[in-house]
Each structure stands twice: as C-alpha cells, then as structure tokens.
Design an enzyme around this catalytic site. Sequence first.
Site, PDB file in Angstrom:
ATOM      1  CE  LYS A 150      -3.829   2.142   2.398  1.00 55.17           C
ATOM      2  NZ  LYS A 150      -4.946   2.058   3.544  1.00 55.17           N
ATOM      3  CE  LYS A 152      -6.648   1.190  -0.803  1.00 56.40           C
ATOM      4  NZ  LYS A 152      -7.658   1.307   0.307  1.00 56.40           N
TER       5      LYS A 152
END
Length: 334
Positions: free
Chosen positions: A203, A255
């Site tokens: 992330k 992500k």
Amino acid sequence: MTSYGSFPGTRPRRLRTTPVMRRMVAETRLSPADLILPAFVREGIGEPVPISAMPGVVQHTRDTLRKAAVEAVSAGVSGIMLFGVPEDAKKDAAGTAGTDPEGILQQALRDVRAEVGDDLVVMSDLCLDEYTDHGHCGVLDAEGRVDNDATLERYAEMAQVQADAGAHVVGPSGMMDGQIGVIRDALDTIGKEDVAILAYTVKYSSAFFGPFREAVGSSLRGDRKTYQQDPANARESLRELALDLEEGADMVMVKPAGPYLDILAKVADAVDVPVAAYQISGEYAMVEAAAEKGWIDRDAAILETLTGIRRAGAKMILTYWATEAAQRLGGARG
C-alpha cells in the site's frame, strides 16, 4: 500471378478480424467473479450522501447498503468490502468506535450478512483511520507518532469484533509491522479460524487516495508516509510480501492498482495465494472526470482499466465500478 512468398508472410491481423475472433483468442478474460465492490456506510443519515469527487458513489445508509449488496449478488460480483463512517462526535484518539460491537461497521456487517448470507463474500476494512479524531491509521504516542505495537493491540480487538459481526474476510489496511500475525492469533483465539485475512501487503502513500478522504470523512492531519510505502520503492514490496505470507495472510493486495501494475505483476509472479488489486478513488475519479468532459469513452475506459489490472496478475479487483462492470459483462445469476 499470386506470389506466395510475398511480404509479409506472417499477418497477426488475421486474428483480429471480427469481434468473435478477438474474443476467442483473448489472452485475458475479465469476469464478474473477479470483482469486489468497496462500499461506504455512514452513521446518522436518512438518505445516501453523494461523494462529490466520485460521481455515482455514495455514503450509504444501512438500508441502501443492503440493497447495494443484493444488486451486487444479482450482477455476479463476488465480494463487498465495507468501510464504516461514524459520526464525528464518536471519533477519539483511540478510535474506540471501531471496536464497539454496536459501531456502524459492525452493524453494517450484520446487516449485509442477514441480507445476502454467503452469496457474497463479506469483507471488512480493518483500520482505525475512519474512527480516530486525528485521522491516522493507528494510535499516537506522546510525540504524535503512530505507535506500531500499541496499534496492533487495537487491530486485534477490531478483528475480533468484525469476525463476531459476520465478516468472512478482514482486510487490515494500516500497514503496521506485524499486523497479519497479530490478527491471525486474535481470530484463532476466539475460534474464528475460518475467517480469512486479505493483507494490504503493498500500500503506497499515494496522491490518488484524495477522493477517499471525503468518502470516509477523514480527519487526517499530515500524511501517512511513515507507514505507507514510498512510491519510489519496488523491492520493498517483495519484502512486505514475504513477511505477510510468513505471518499467515490468506490473500494479498496491491493498492493502488493502475499506477503500480509493475508491482502487481511482480507480486503475482512471486506467490501461490490469490492476489487482489484495489482500483482506488483517484483512479475512478480521473476516468469519470475525463468522461464528463467528453475526452474519453467512459464505458470502454472502465473495461480497459479493469482488463489491464487483470492482465497484470490480479485475480480479484476491488473497484467502485464492480456492479456496473459485472452487469455489462453479463454476469447476472439465473
């Protein structure tokens, strides 16, 4: 007279001549079953609240969330990832609304499970940022820094209340070191061995998260660069991946998706567990804004971006277009 040796002898265009031909030889197939719908549910509202930076996406009431879940099932979508948005007055330094069994996310989990049962994989965002008055993903120490180990204790509590509320899958998104192992132990301790963990393994601290802050009513001051990854780094992602797998992650995620397809491909090549990618708010907003201006073909761009994420190696894609895309792909269940 025809010359059989004329240039070019090889013509790849032969396999592009008709829509059916192109479909038959396609190397990557996008299916409704690949899609997961992220959804926001907000406490204390009587009707859905549109998110200005994400046209077509709303903060749901509990009732409209149930309807959205049913619609997703009918379209053939596989999962729904729930994010709770508490009333501002309930936010505090420790994010206690996130571990309240009667908190908005736990209520929503029970609502959706009651509505669709096991027809949809019900997932829950496991993070404190929606519930803290400072907007960070963890509790802060005396110097205002995110305290990794104190935050892990809060994540363990969150995992347990979310599992008790009916989550099939918890999605720890805070990027704390050791979070997967702590959450796995917490779940197993209360007999929730069947609840899976979708690790937000990779992330990045991304500018593309901007619209999401509105979606969850974020109170963030500052940034999250001390715990989310530096966009300049790639090898670091594989280190995070190895740690999450060692700690017991059942599935892993990258992500954002679109700006990090190279990372997604590396992760997908390295593992034998399912790989997800999250097409985040900024990715969604860019397509919608360009389409509104008439600069791109919206429907074609949606499917092209999703196909690109699938081609890079994602088996599952979290996207705000999940239900719409599934309907267009012909995923309605009979």
